[in-house]
Design a protein around this motif. Structure first.
Motif, PDB file in Angstrom:
ATOM      1  N   HIS A 510      60.683  58.890  61.487  1.00  0.00           N
ATOM      2  CA  HIS A 510      61.470  59.477  62.580  1.00  0.00           C
ATOM      3  C   HIS A 510      60.940  60.842  63.010  1.00  0.00           C
ATOM      4  O   HIS A 510      61.341  61.359  64.057  1.00  0.00           O
ATOM      5  CB  HIS A 510      62.936  59.616  62.155  1.00  0.00           C
ATOM      6  N   LEU A 511      60.059  61.418  62.205  1.00  0.00           N
ATOM      7  CA  LEU A 511      59.528  62.742  62.528  1.00  0.00           C
ATOM      8  C   LEU A 511      58.391  62.623  63.529  1.00  0.00           C
ATOM      9  O   LEU A 511      57.514  61.757  63.403  1.00  0.00           O
ATOM     10  CB  LEU A 511      59.016  63.438  61.252  1.00  0.00           C
ATOM     11  N   ASP A 512      58.365  63.532  64.491  1.00  0.00           N
ATOM     12  CA  ASP A 512      57.290  63.542  65.486  1.00  0.00           C
ATOM     13  C   ASP A 512      56.129  64.432  65.048  1.00  0.00           C
ATOM     14  O   ASP A 512      55.088  64.464  65.690  1.00  0.00           O
ATOM     15  CB  ASP A 512      57.845  64.032  66.828  1.00  0.00           C
ATOM     16  N   THR A 513      56.322  65.157  63.953  1.00  0.00           N
ATOM     17  CA  THR A 513      55.307  66.090  63.461  1.00  0.00           C
ATOM     18  C   THR A 513      54.274  65.339  62.627  1.00  0.00           C
ATOM     19  O   THR A 513      54.636  64.635  61.676  1.00  0.00           O
ATOM     20  CB  THR A 513      55.966  67.185  62.611  1.00  0.00           C
ATOM     21  N   PRO A 514      52.970  65.462  62.952  1.00  0.00           N
ATOM     22  CA  PRO A 514      51.942  64.711  62.219  1.00  0.00           C
ATOM     23  C   PRO A 514      51.895  65.066  60.737  1.00  0.00           C
ATOM     24  O   PRO A 514      52.213  66.189  60.333  1.00  0.00           O
ATOM     25  CB  PRO A 514      50.645  65.124  62.917  1.00  0.00           C
ATOM     26  N   ILE A 515      51.470  64.094  59.936  1.00  0.00           N
ATOM     27  CA  ILE A 515      51.374  64.260  58.486  1.00  0.00           C
ATOM     28  C   ILE A 515      49.981  63.857  58.030  1.00  0.00           C
ATOM     29  O   ILE A 515      49.488  62.779  58.378  1.00  0.00           O
ATOM     30  CB  ILE A 515      52.432  63.400  57.764  1.00  0.00           C
ATOM     31  N   TYR A 516      49.357  64.729  57.256  1.00  0.00           N
ATOM     32  CA  TYR A 516      48.090  64.420  56.590  1.00  0.00           C
ATOM     33  C   TYR A 516      48.406  64.049  55.139  1.00  0.00           C
ATOM     34  O   TYR A 516      48.908  64.883  54.381  1.00  0.00           O
ATOM     35  CB  TYR A 516      47.139  65.614  56.640  1.00  0.00           C
ATOM     36  N   VAL A 517      48.116  62.801  54.773  1.00  0.00           N
ATOM     37  CA  VAL A 517      48.454  62.294  53.448  1.00  0.00           C
ATOM     38  C   VAL A 517      47.379  62.717  52.444  1.00  0.00           C
ATOM     39  O   VAL A 517      46.181  62.479  52.654  1.00  0.00           O
ATOM     40  CB  VAL A 517      48.584  60.759  53.471  1.00  0.00           C
ATOM     41  N   GLY A 518      47.814  63.333  51.355  1.00  0.00           N
ATOM     42  CA  GLY A 518      46.884  63.831  50.350  1.00  0.00           C
ATOM     43  C   GLY A 518      46.331  62.731  49.455  1.00  0.00           C
ATOM     44  O   GLY A 518      47.087  61.936  48.885  1.00  0.00           O
ATOM     45  N   ILE A 519      45.017  62.681  49.355  1.00  0.00           N
ATOM     46  CA  ILE A 519      44.308  61.756  48.457  1.00  0.00           C
ATOM     47  C   ILE A 519      43.324  62.577  47.636  1.00  0.00           C
ATOM     48  O   ILE A 519      42.450  63.240  48.206  1.00  0.00           O
ATOM     49  CB  ILE A 519      43.545  60.658  49.225  1.00  0.00           C
ATOM     50  N   MET A 520      43.437  62.524  46.312  1.00  0.00           N
ATOM     51  CA  MET A 520      42.534  63.283  45.444  1.00  0.00           C
ATOM     52  C   MET A 520      41.856  62.323  44.470  1.00  0.00           C
ATOM     53  O   MET A 520      42.501  61.776  43.570  1.00  0.00           O
ATOM     54  CB  MET A 520      43.304  64.346  44.673  1.00  0.00           C
ATOM     55  N   PRO A 521      40.558  62.081  44.646  1.00  0.00           N
ATOM     56  CA  PRO A 521      39.866  61.155  43.742  1.00  0.00           C
ATOM     57  C   PRO A 521      39.817  61.687  42.315  1.00  0.00           C
ATOM     58  O   PRO A 521      39.621  62.887  42.086  1.00  0.00           O
ATOM     59  CB  PRO A 521      38.467  61.053  44.348  1.00  0.00           C
ATOM     60  N   LEU A 522      40.004  60.785  41.370  1.00  0.00           N
ATOM     61  CA  LEU A 522      39.952  61.138  39.955  1.00  0.00           C
ATOM     62  C   LEU A 522      38.519  61.072  39.454  1.00  0.00           C
ATOM     63  O   LEU A 522      37.687  60.326  39.972  1.00  0.00           O
ATOM     64  CB  LEU A 522      40.835  60.181  39.150  1.00  0.00           C
ATOM     65  N   THR A 571      45.805  51.926  52.322  1.00  0.00           N
ATOM     66  CA  THR A 571      47.245  51.896  52.602  1.00  0.00           C
ATOM     67  C   THR A 571      47.647  53.041  53.520  1.00  0.00           C
ATOM     68  O   THR A 571      48.401  52.854  54.488  1.00  0.00           O
ATOM     69  CB  THR A 571      48.039  51.985  51.293  1.00  0.00           C
ATOM     70  N   ALA A 572      47.150  54.234  53.225  1.00  0.00           N
ATOM     71  CA  ALA A 572      47.550  55.409  54.008  1.00  0.00           C
ATOM     72  C   ALA A 572      47.170  55.265  55.476  1.00  0.00           C
ATOM     73  O   ALA A 572      47.950  55.644  56.368  1.00  0.00           O
ATOM     74  CB  ALA A 572      46.918  56.658  53.426  1.00  0.00           C
ATOM     75  N   THR A 573      46.000  54.707  55.761  1.00  0.00           N
ATOM     76  CA  THR A 573      45.553  54.590  57.154  1.00  0.00           C
ATOM     77  C   THR A 573      46.318  53.521  57.931  1.00  0.00           C
ATOM     78  O   THR A 573      46.204  53.455  59.158  1.00  0.00           O
ATOM     79  CB  THR A 573      44.041  54.306  57.212  1.00  0.00           C
ATOM     80  N   GLN A 574      47.085  52.699  57.236  1.00  0.00           N
ATOM     81  CA  GLN A 574      47.948  51.751  57.941  1.00  0.00           C
ATOM     82  C   GLN A 574      49.136  52.463  58.590  1.00  0.00           C
ATOM     83  O   GLN A 574      49.695  51.977  59.575  1.00  0.00           O
ATOM     84  CB  GLN A 574      48.473  50.695  56.967  1.00  0.00           C
ATOM     85  N   TYR A 575      49.515  53.585  58.002  1.00  0.00           N
ATOM     86  CA  TYR A 575      50.749  54.253  58.418  1.00  0.00           C
ATOM     87  C   TYR A 575      50.546  55.650  59.010  1.00  0.00           C
ATOM     88  O   TYR A 575      51.393  56.131  59.762  1.00  0.00           O
ATOM     89  CB  TYR A 575      51.701  54.368  57.221  1.00  0.00           C
ATOM     90  N   PHE A 576      49.452  56.310  58.643  1.00  0.00           N
ATOM     91  CA  PHE A 576      49.248  57.700  59.050  1.00  0.00           C
ATOM     92  C   PHE A 576      47.857  57.890  59.640  1.00  0.00           C
ATOM     93  O   PHE A 576      46.880  57.303  59.155  1.00  0.00           O
ATOM     94  CB  PHE A 576      49.407  58.640  57.855  1.00  0.00           C
ATOM     95  N   ASN A 577      47.762  58.721  60.668  1.00  0.00           N
ATOM     96  CA  ASN A 577      46.455  59.068  61.234  1.00  0.00           C
ATOM     97  C   ASN A 577      45.751  60.141  60.420  1.00  0.00           C
ATOM     98  O   ASN A 577      44.518  60.219  60.417  1.00  0.00           O
ATOM     99  CB  ASN A 577      46.623  59.568  62.668  1.00  0.00           C
ATOM    100  N   GLY A 578      46.532  61.005  59.770  1.00  0.00           N
ATOM    101  CA  GLY A 578      45.956  62.141  59.057  1.00  0.00           C
ATOM    102  C   GLY A 578      45.699  61.837  57.590  1.00  0.00           C
ATOM    103  O   GLY A 578      46.591  61.364  56.876  1.00  0.00           O
ATOM    104  N   ILE A 579      44.478  62.127  57.144  1.00  0.00           N
ATOM    105  CA  ILE A 579      44.121  61.989  55.728  1.00  0.00           C
ATOM    106  C   ILE A 579      43.606  63.347  55.242  1.00  0.00           C
ATOM    107  O   ILE A 579      42.741  63.966  55.861  1.00  0.00           O
ATOM    108  CB  ILE A 579      43.034  60.917  55.498  1.00  0.00           C
ATOM    109  N   TYR A 580      44.155  63.770  54.117  1.00  0.00           N
ATOM    110  CA  TYR A 580      43.822  65.070  53.522  1.00  0.00           C
ATOM    111  C   TYR A 580      43.174  64.799  52.167  1.00  0.00           C
ATOM    112  O   TYR A 580      43.840  64.455  51.199  1.00  0.00           O
ATOM    113  CB  TYR A 580      45.110  65.882  53.399  1.00  0.00           C
ATOM    114  N   LEU A 581      41.849  64.892  52.133  1.00  0.00           N
ATOM    115  CA  LEU A 581      41.095  64.648  50.903  1.00  0.00           C
ATOM    116  C   LEU A 581      40.928  65.944  50.121  1.00  0.00           C
ATOM    117  O   LEU A 581      40.588  66.978  50.694  1.00  0.00           O
ATOM    118  CB  LEU A 581      39.718  64.054  51.227  1.00  0.00           C
ATOM    119  N   ILE A 582      41.160  65.860  48.822  1.00  0.00           N
ATOM    120  CA  ILE A 582      41.068  67.040  47.970  1.00  0.00           C
ATOM    121  C   ILE A 582      39.873  66.878  47.048  1.00  0.00           C
ATOM    122  O   ILE A 582      39.824  65.948  46.229  1.00  0.00           O
ATOM    123  CB  ILE A 582      42.367  67.224  47.164  1.00  0.00           C
ATOM    124  N   THR A 583      38.900  67.753  47.190  1.00  0.00           N
ATOM    125  CA  THR A 583      37.644  67.642  46.448  1.00  0.00           C
ATOM    126  C   THR A 583      37.825  68.085  45.001  1.00  0.00           C
ATOM    127  O   THR A 583      38.244  69.216  44.752  1.00  0.00           O
ATOM    128  CB  THR A 583      36.551  68.505  47.097  1.00  0.00           C
TER     129      THR A 583
END
Length: 608
Positions: A510-522, A571-583
């Motif tokens: 319901h939020l109109d504000t974009p979200i970058y989903v955090g993904i941090m590889p192990l 999965t994240a790209t099915q729902y969100f445009n923003g991806i936030y990768l943590i090095t």
């Protein structure tokens, strides 16, 4: 006769600082509690001011509200502390002395996260106690938030017609926090029902005089001024104010010339300062007319985003967008970091984001590194509440603006106890919500204290959110509050569950504000267990922990970590445009590979 009726023809004198006298006597506990435990000390302070010439005496109740008293375990004694304060002032004052019940403002820039409702409830409880104790009026003082003061006036007016003195505290000369002019504030206070309006605290006489020069005489109310003795000096852990009563006498004359009819003192003032004001009041009569030179409207420049730097929030609304966190190094060498930033740019990231001493461990300043890489790749700089007070925060943000670095993440910051220097102090002058609001204020060309900055900053503001909680609805409520504060987009803590990502989408769609989903590889089982068990805000699934534990070599563990990250990205790209990768550990080749993977997915989707 009320003191308002007396003020029609006379300049009246209020008292000075209660806290100063008690502080000089070595009192460091709750001053208001002394109404119960040491009443004679309070009576003596009142008598000193009366003997100096004060005719309006404040009760010792500045912080005698529930929210402040609860810090001392006295929250249930609001009524008795206020009632006893009035009795003590009455006992000290002979006939002809007016007793005003003092109520101090609550809202400031510190981290108390009291709601407006809680603040108004606390003020109402205290005001009711004072009004029931037969005071001659109410003094509302040291209010930095104009809306809070207007609310307090409304509380009094709903219960009483007693005189109200309403004093604001300024952020800058002539300006309240938020950029409201003193002239505008005084007009609103008068219209709300205050009988005496003015300023107290924060400034000495000179700055208050300059603030009043642009203020015309109110139509109905009278002007008041309660300056500090001077700017404070800090020595050996204690604050000191210069004793300058002769100066106060000369400034009192000038205050009267500006239309002031009530002269009193705030921090650092003593009976000697009040005696100086009383000498002025004895020989002066109020001025009836005042000429104010119309002020010219200031023109503030607008700095626009360069066309090549479209806001990340807009990018994420249109297409797939990737930002990658690359932690500044803990050592002095920057070669690997600079190389990594360039590699990530070549891989197709929209921005490289730089943490602000993550996990409370000192690293090379992220603003310095952002300045070094900004010609090659767009930097997004984290700004924590932990390391800088309000002065440092504004200075830091002004520096970012000067460097043309407009993308920032407002974040609370891990407490210093978790870092390399557990003895260091966490500042936390503001919450992340307040920091976002203050950044937006800079975008209007207004400093934290309300001063015109001559230019408008152009920050695009990210906010952090943590989906790794038991009750996602509460996390979303915090996000909504940050949106109200001015957040342009969100960056989440890393998630390690496809189901969790899907659930997060349904809670936030319901939020109109974009979200970058955090993904941090192990990178290893040890890394996985550390993140799961020791890092706040991160939780791994049991299956992922087992998968990482089954890896026998470093290479296999890294490959498994990349595989898990790709599955989460799917999965994240099915729902969100923003991806936030943590090095992880500056291994930028891993996040570069994942960036390329996201790019391939986006290209394949377009072709289909």
């Amino acid at each position: 006769m009320t003191f308002i009726e007396k003020m029609k023809n006379e300049v009246l004198v209020g008292d000075g600082a209660m806290g100063t006298l008690l502080y000089e006597q070595g009192i460091s506990k709750c001053f208001e509690e002394l109404n119960l435990s040491d009443p004679n000390r309070i009576i003596d302070a009142h008598k000193q001011y009366i003997e100096a010439g004060a005719v309006i005496i404040q009760t010792n109740t500045y912080a005698a509200n529930r929210l402040k008293l609860e810090k001392y375990g006295l929250g249930e004694k609001v009524r008795i502390i206020n009632q006893e304060a009035v009795k003590l002032a009455r006992e000290a004052g002979p006939n002809g002395i007016f007793i005003v019940g003092t109520v101090g403002g609550l809202q400031n820039f510190h981290q108390e996260e009291w709601t407006k409702e809680e603040v108004l409830e606390a003020l109402e409880e205290q005001i009711e106690a004072l009004l029931a104790s037969n005071v001659d009026g109410i003094l509302l003082e040291t209010f930095y938030d104009l809306d809070e003061l207007l609310g307090a006036i409304n509380i009094v007016r709903n219960q009483s017609e007693l005189p109200i003195i309403a004093n604001v505290s300024l952020g800058e000369i002539g300006v309240l926090h938020g950029g409201v002019s003193l002239k505008e504030a005084i007009g609103k206070l008068e219209n709300a029902g205050a009988d005496v309006v003015g300023v107290n605290c924060r400034m000495g006489p000179s700055h208050m005089l300059r603030s009043l020069e642009d203020v015309p005489l109110p139509k109905r109310a009278y002007l008041s001024v309660y300056p500090n003795a001077s700017l404070p000096e800090y020595q050996d852990g204690r604050l000191f104010y210069h004793s300058n009563p002769e100066y106060f006498e000369s400034m009192g004359e000038q205050f009267v010339n500006q239309g002031v009819r009530l002269l009193g003192g705030c921090c650092g003032t003593t009976p000697e300062h009040i005696r100086a004001f009383s000498q002025v009041a004895e020989r002066r009569t109020p001025v009836e007319e005042k000429w104010v030179t119309p002020s010219l409207e200031k023109v503030t420049k607008k700095i626009e985003f360069p066309r090549s730097l479209e806001p990340l929030s807009d990018i994420a609304k249109k297409r797939r967008s990737v930002i990658v966190e690359l932690d500044p190094p803990k050592k002095l060498s920057t070669e690997k970091f600079i190389k990594g930033a360039k590699v990530l740019k070549e891989a197709g990231v929209d921005a490289v984001t730089l943490a602000d001493n993550s996990l409370a461990s000192p690293r090379i300043d992220n603003m310095a590194l952002a300045a070094q890489i900004k010609e090659d790749v767009r930097p997004l700089v984290h700004v924590t509440c932990r390391d800088r007070n309000l002065i440092g925060l504004q200075s830091h943000l002004m520096g970012l603006h000067a460097l043309g670095i407009n993308d920032v993440l407002a974040v609370t910051g891990d407490p210093t106890k978790v870092g390399d220097f557990p003895g260091a102090t966490s500042v936390y002058d503001v919450t992340s919500f307040q920091l976002i609001s203050l950044m937006k204020q800079l975008n209007e060309g207004i400093s934290f204290s309300g001063k015109d900055l001559g230019q408008k900053a152009n920050f695009s503001i990210a906010a952090a959110c943590n989906p790794n909680v038991r009750h996602l609805d509460k996390a979303v409520q915090r996000m909504e509050k940050k949106i109200e504060s001015g957040a342009d987009f969100f960056m989440t803590q890393p998630m390690y569950s496809e189901e969790q990502i899907e659930a997060f989408y349904h809670e936030t769609k319901h939020l109109d504000t974009p979200i970058y989903v955090g993904i941090m590889p192990l990178t290893s089982s040890r890394n996985a267990e550390f993140l799961h068990n020791e890092v706040p805000g991160i939780k791994l699934t049991d299956s992922i922990r087992r998968s990482m534990a089954s890896c026998e070599t470093k290479d296999s563990a890294q490959l498994e970590g990349i595989k898990i990250a790709k599955s989460l990205i799917d999965t994240a790209t099915q729902y969100f445009n923003g991806i936030y990768l943590i090095t992880p550990f500056l291994r930028y080749e891993i996040t570069a590979e994942l960036t390329a993977y996201i790019e391939q997915k986006s290209t394949a989707k377009l072709m289909n």
